[in-house]
Design an enzyme around this catalytic site. Structure first.
Site, mmCIF file in Angstrom:
data_model
loop_
_atom_site.group_PDB
_atom_site.id
_atom_site.type_symbol
_atom_site.label_atom_id
_atom_site.label_comp_id
_atom_site.label_asym_id
_atom_site.label_seq_id
_atom_site.Cartn_x
_atom_site.Cartn_y
_atom_site.Cartn_z
ATOM 1 N N GLY A 56 -0.380 -1.989 -3.982
ATOM 2 C CA GLY A 56 -1.244 -2.934 -3.284
ATOM 3 C C GLY A 56 -1.061 -4.353 -3.754
ATOM 4 O O GLY A 56 0.062 -4.836 -3.923
ATOM 5 N N ASP A 57 -2.183 -5.036 -3.972
ATOM 6 C CA ASP A 57 -2.158 -6.377 -4.563
ATOM 7 C C ASP A 57 -2.677 -6.273 -5.987
ATOM 8 O O ASP A 57 -3.736 -5.680 -6.217
ATOM 9 C CB ASP A 57 -3.036 -7.338 -3.760
ATOM 10 C CG ASP A 57 -2.969 -8.745 -4.335
ATOM 11 O OD1 ASP A 57 -2.217 -9.563 -3.774
ATOM 12 O OD2 ASP A 57 -3.646 -9.022 -5.343
ATOM 13 N N ASP B 284 4.222 5.060 -10.917
ATOM 14 C CA ASP B 284 4.886 6.103 -10.131
ATOM 15 C C ASP B 284 3.926 7.013 -9.377
ATOM 16 O O ASP B 284 4.336 7.698 -8.436
ATOM 17 C CB ASP B 284 5.804 6.944 -11.032
ATOM 18 C CG ASP B 284 5.121 7.408 -12.307
ATOM 19 O OD1 ASP B 284 4.726 6.542 -13.101
ATOM 20 O OD2 ASP B 284 4.984 8.629 -12.499
ATOM 21 N N PRO C 179 0.780 -1.242 0.000
ATOM 22 C CA PRO C 179 0.000 0.000 0.000
ATOM 23 C C PRO C 179 0.812 1.294 0.000
ATOM 24 O O PRO C 179 0.267 2.354 -0.283
ATOM 25 C CB PRO C 179 -0.816 -0.110 1.282
ATOM 26 C CG PRO C 179 0.063 -0.921 2.182
ATOM 27 C CD PRO C 179 0.746 -1.921 1.301
ATOM 28 N N LYS D 276 8.857 4.870 -15.462
ATOM 29 C CA LYS D 276 7.575 5.222 -14.842
ATOM 30 C C LYS D 276 6.442 4.965 -15.830
ATOM 31 O O LYS D 276 6.568 5.283 -17.007
ATOM 32 C CB LYS D 276 7.573 6.692 -14.424
ATOM 33 C CG LYS D 276 8.668 7.057 -13.429
ATOM 34 C CD LYS D 276 8.648 8.544 -13.111
ATOM 35 C CE LYS D 276 9.732 8.904 -12.107
ATOM 36 N NZ LYS D 276 9.707 10.354 -11.758
#
Length: 268
Positions: A90-91, A42, A18, A61
């Site tokens: 995150g995932d 990015d 996260p 990026k």
């Protein structure tokens, strides 16, 4: 990965977690540190994490790139015998937009491996010190988003899902709080149902706001929250639960038998 940490020439879709650079998995970090090409989101992934890539890596990026540019870079790199770490926040499985990338990579015969990561919903729950599934209160967590510029299937409209009265985790909904309030109340939620908002969960500037269904829009406006926010709603978010002595699980109940322990009754 070989003994000398050389990666195969394929695409590794890595969940970066996260925000906190230390919340990437050990496997994800190893791939990041050894990849020949690092392509990262990015706008969401910590620069401190990306700084851990090897000095010779080609770091790119992706926020300013479209889908074709992203995929072309990955295809060109792997065909040149290079390993690619495609780093997502995150995932990757949750609102990660990876399916469209994998589809094009498959057509190009590029091998993909996915490394899971910590989703913002769990970083938010950790910041709130909240258990999202509470015995005898709610045993279900729904991950969803409010319908906005990107629609959701009609059968998954928030009001329909909210009818279950379980814990809700709303991604990508910070600008839709009036709609969220209306649909929860139309689904029969009490206006005083607890709501917690965590903006930029696990980042140094993380912000926590506790409110209610009725106060959600005012709270978001007061704190200027318009993006990067996880909205959690339901009675599992009641901060007074930790002061109560109920809602205990069966797992550690001394009278409950399971394969690791025989329960005891009061007369034993």
């Amino acid at each position: 990965m070989t003994a000398n940490n050389t990666l195969e020439p394929k695409v590794y879709i890595v969940g970066a977690g996260p925000g906190d650079p230390d919340l990437i998995t050990v496997k994800g970090l190893r791939i990041l540190q050894n990849a020949d090409v690092v392509l990262y989101t990015d706008s969401l992934v910590s620069e401190d994490l990306i700084a851990r890539a090897k000095p010779t890596a080609n770091v790119q990026k992706s926020a300013g790139m479209d889908l074709e540019e992203i995929v072309d870079l990955m295809i060109t790199s792997t065909r040149a015998g290079k390993s690619v770490a495609r780093v997502h926040t995150g995932d990757p499985a949750v609102y990660g937009a990876i399916l469209e990338q994998m589809s094009l990579l498959k057509k190009a015969d590029v091998t993909v491996e996915i490394i899971p990561g910590v989703s913002s919903v769990f970083a938010a729950a950790a910041a709130l010190q909240t258990e999202l599934t509470v015995p005898e209160l709610t045993q279900t967590l729904i991950l969803t988003r409010a319908s906005g510029r990107t629609p959701v299937p009609e059968r998954e409209e928030l009001q329909s899902l909210a009818a279950h009265h379980c814990t809700l985790a709303l991604y990508l909904s910070a600008t839709l709080t009036k709609k969220v309030m209306r649909e929860l109340i139309d689904a029969g939620w009490s206006p005083d149902t607890p709501v917690a908002v965590v903006q930029r969960a696990s980042w140094p500037d993380q912000l926590i706001v506790r409110t209610t269904v009725a106060g959600l829009d005012d709270a978001m406006r007061e704190h200027g929250i318009r993006s990067h926010a996880m909205i959690l709603a339901g009675w599992a978010l009641d901060p007074t639960l930790v002061e109560q002595d109920g809602h205990r699980s069966k797992l550690y109940d001394k009278s409950f038998t399971h394969r690791f322990r025989k329960g005891v009754t009061a007369h034993e």
